[in-house]
Design a protein around this motif. Structure first.
Motif, PDB file in Angstrom:
ATOM      1  N   SER A  19       0.792  -1.231   0.000  1.00 32.49           N
ATOM      2  CA  SER A  19       0.000   0.000   0.000  1.00 32.49           C
ATOM      3  C   SER A  19       0.822   1.279   0.000  1.00 32.49           C
ATOM      4  O   SER A  19       0.282   2.347  -0.307  1.00 32.49           O
ATOM      5  N   VAL A 226      -5.990   0.846   4.123  1.00 34.58           N
ATOM      6  CA  VAL A 226      -4.730   1.184   4.792  1.00 34.58           C
ATOM      7  C   VAL A 226      -4.451   2.678   4.682  1.00 34.58           C
ATOM      8  O   VAL A 226      -4.110   3.345   5.672  1.00 34.58           O
ATOM      9  N   SER A 242      -1.399  -0.493   8.729  1.00 37.19           N
ATOM     10  CA  SER A 242      -1.227  -1.838   8.182  1.00 37.19           C
ATOM     11  C   SER A 242      -1.061  -2.866   9.292  1.00 37.19           C
ATOM     12  O   SER A 242      -1.662  -3.951   9.250  1.00 37.19           O
TER      13      SER A 242
END
Length: 284
Positions: A19, A226, A242
């Protein structure tokens, strides 16, 4: 419990690497790139093909996956994405989701729709017991690699000339160009690094998350969660988000199987109600 926490930590660190590229492009470049997962999928397939078919050592495939997806990111940024920087959020969303469906169809045609199995080297397989806690070797490897990446990214963005030039380019492109900053080059490099990190995350996650042509669609929501929960003002926000989501997801699926799949959505709603800008972002 400790084993579950360790597995959740490893899962969370993997989510961060997958992410963080989106956090960079969305938070620093103000570009909504929903095709981020397509780059992750590409990195995963690069690693699977090199490892399983060509016999390339797994560790060597990781930088190759990063470089290959970074190059693809540069090409797409110069030819397509650069035209969308000044467009509306809706235009960016429609464009990037179109890229996703094209990538899914292309991979399904070339590689087939079956799940890909990654053959890890022997030294990354199995579990070890430390102080009575069962620790997966590959998950420990993920924590070390992803932790090092998180520190390196934060250092680059916060304490280097490139990071300051990137922030200046985002704040006001005209002024940045006026003081001699090559804005187009800064954006191209940033987009390439974000794409490369996605590819590296896909390569690292192929064994745990699975890999098939629907990968970008299955994990698109996770990437967005996230970034939404952690905020995009620094790398610490997505990192902490996360880890929180990874641990909550693993514990939820183990202790409350009937609600396990909804735990991260409950966290998302709770965070957005209390802090719409994210847990670690500055309030406007």
């Amino acid at each position: 419990m400790l084993t579950l926490l360790f597995d959740g930590l490893a899962y969370g660190m993997l989510l961060f690497v997958l992410s963080c590229g989106l956090a960079v492009t969305l938070g620093l470049m103000n570009f909504i790139n929903l095709a981020h997962g397509a780059f992750a999928m590409a990195g995963g397939y690069v690693t699977v093909i090199l490892t399983n078919r060509w016999g390339v050592p797994f560790l060597l495939t990781l930088p190759i996956a990063f470089i290959a997806t970074a190059i693809a990111g540069v090409v797409l940024e110069k030819t397509l994405y650069a035209r969308l920087y000044d467009k509306t959020a809706l235009d960016q969303v429609l464009f990037s989701i179109g890229i996703v469906f094209m990538a899914v169809a292309g991979i399904d045609y070339v590689m087939g729709s079956q799940q890909q199995i990654l053959n890890l080297p022997d030294f990354l397989r199995g579990r070890v017991t430390i102080f009575g806690v069962g620790i997966g070797v590959y998950r420990a490897f993920l924590i070390l690699v992803c932790g090092a990446l998180a520190v390196a990214l934060q250092m680059v963005l916060a304490r280097t000339r490139f990071g300051s030039r990137l922030r200046a380019s985002v704040d006001d492109r005209r002024v940045a160009r006026g003081v001699g900053i090559h804005v187009n080059t800064i954006f191209a490099v940033t987009f390439a690094v974000g794409s490369g990190l996605a590819g590296l995350g896909g390569a690292l996650g192929a064994e745990i998350l699975g890999l098939d042509p629907t990968f970008p669609l299955k994990f698109m929501v996770y990437f967005l969660i996230v970034v939404s929960v952690g905020g995009t003002s620094s790398m610490y926000g997505p990192l902490c988000a996360s880890i929180l989501l990874g641990v909550a997801d693993v514990l939820g699926k183990y202790y409350v199987p009937s609600l396990g799949g909804f735990i991260i959505y409950i966290i998302l709603v709770a965070v957005l109600v209390v802090r719409p800008q994210g847990l670690f972002a500055r309030a406007n």
